[in-house]
Design a protein around this motif. Structure first.
Motif, PDB file in Angstrom:
ATOM      1  N   GLY A 100       0.779  -1.225   0.000  1.00  0.00           N
ATOM      2  CA  GLY A 100       0.000   0.000   0.000  1.00  0.00           C
ATOM      3  C   GLY A 100       0.813   1.279   0.000  1.00  0.00           C
ATOM      4  N   CYS A 101       2.134   1.193  -0.234  1.00  0.00           N
ATOM      5  CA  CYS A 101       2.944   2.408  -0.231  1.00  0.00           C
ATOM      6  C   CYS A 101       4.281   2.182  -0.956  1.00  0.00           C
ATOM      7  N   TRP A 102       4.928   3.291  -1.276  1.00  0.00           N
ATOM      8  CA  TRP A 102       6.310   3.273  -1.759  1.00  0.00           C
ATOM      9  C   TRP A 102       7.186   3.787  -0.636  1.00  0.00           C
ATOM     10  N   ASN A 103       8.361   3.191  -0.475  1.00  0.00           N
ATOM     11  CA  ASN A 103       9.265   3.549   0.614  1.00  0.00           C
ATOM     12  C   ASN A 103      10.634   3.956   0.091  1.00  0.00           C
ATOM     13  N   TYR A 104      11.235   4.921   0.771  1.00  0.00           N
ATOM     14  CA  TYR A 104      12.670   5.127   0.611  1.00  0.00           C
ATOM     15  C   TYR A 104      13.350   4.033   1.417  1.00  0.00           C
ATOM     16  N   VAL A 105      14.447   3.496   0.912  1.00  0.00           N
ATOM     17  CA  VAL A 105      15.216   2.466   1.612  1.00  0.00           C
ATOM     18  C   VAL A 105      16.482   3.124   2.132  1.00  0.00           C
ATOM     19  N   ILE A 106      16.652   3.117   3.443  1.00  0.00           N
ATOM     20  CA  ILE A 106      17.782   3.776   4.080  1.00  0.00           C
ATOM     21  C   ILE A 106      18.637   2.738   4.790  1.00  0.00           C
ATOM     22  N   PRO A 107      19.774   2.333   4.178  1.00  0.00           N
ATOM     23  CA  PRO A 107      20.662   1.388   4.869  1.00  0.00           C
ATOM     24  C   PRO A 107      21.209   2.022   6.150  1.00  0.00           C
ATOM     25  N   LYS A 108      21.271   1.233   7.179  1.00  0.00           N
ATOM     26  CA  LYS A 108      21.745   1.721   8.474  1.00  0.00           C
ATOM     27  C   LYS A 108      23.139   2.342   8.364  1.00  0.00           C
ATOM     28  N   ASN A 109      23.985   1.762   7.511  1.00  0.00           N
ATOM     29  CA  ASN A 109      25.354   2.279   7.401  1.00  0.00           C
ATOM     30  C   ASN A 109      25.430   3.612   6.639  1.00  0.00           C
ATOM     31  N   GLU A 110      24.311   4.086   6.101  1.00  0.00           N
ATOM     32  CA  GLU A 110      24.262   5.395   5.433  1.00  0.00           C
ATOM     33  C   GLU A 110      23.905   6.519   6.404  1.00  0.00           C
ATOM     34  N   LEU A 111      23.510   6.169   7.620  1.00  0.00           N
ATOM     35  CA  LEU A 111      23.076   7.167   8.587  1.00  0.00           C
ATOM     36  C   LEU A 111      24.274   7.848   9.240  1.00  0.00           C
TER      37      LEU A 111
END
Length: 172
Positions: free
Chosen positions: A151-162
């Protein structure tokens, strides 16, 4: 960040009293109430880290920001378990979602918690550990890869990019 019994009860009270517990449909009360409980645990933990009191009042339609630091709006997303990547919904079946915050903070609940427990079972939990995994500026978030969810589109944020949370705490 370790939350104590009183902080856990505060999060549970929010989850049980907010409008989200009465929603119906695919994003109905059970799912949203569980997300609310985990989310409020995260807000209490981030508040402790920032030395700010989180606003635990219910806001119809949701709050546009969780915290302010020097005029910068922060939004926190908390997963119910440790993850290698976070998902941030940016479009649902009803259309695009506006991102109101300047900084996105991501956290994970490290203590296994069953949000379907009754209050007397929640009170058996003396502590819950929350990891504040890191943060990302909105400008960086909106260029992250995307993935279709339910029901949605998500941005994917790898933990190591934070970015390291300590850098954010230095701004306080």
């Amino acid at each position: 960040i370790t939350l104590n019994e009183q902080e856990i009860r505060s999060a549970w009270s929010c989850q049980k009293s907010w409008y989200c517990t009465r929603k119906t449909g695919i994003w109905g009360g059970g799912l949203i109430a569980n997300q609310t409980f985990i989310g409020v645990l995260g807000e209490i933990a981030l508040g402790k880290a920032l030395k700010q009191q989180p606003n635990l009042e219910y806001i119809v339609g949701g709050g546009r920001t969780d915290f302010l630091i020097h005029g910068q709006k922060l939004e926190l997303k908390t997963s119910e378990r440790p993850v290698k990547e976070y998902l941030f919904a940016f479009e649902t079946d009803t259309g695009p979602k506006k991102i109101w915050s300047d900084i996105m903070v991501f956290a994970s609940c490290l203590t296994p918690v069953n949000p379907f427990l009754a209050l007397n079972e929640i009170s058996d939990l003396k502590t819950i550990d929350i990891e504040i995994s890191g943060w990302m500026l909105k400008e960086r978030l909106i260029v992250m890869p995307t993935k279709k969810g339910q029901g949605c589109w998500n941005y994917v944020i790898p933990k190591n990019e934070l970015k390291c949370i300590e850098k954010l705490l230095q701004l306080c």
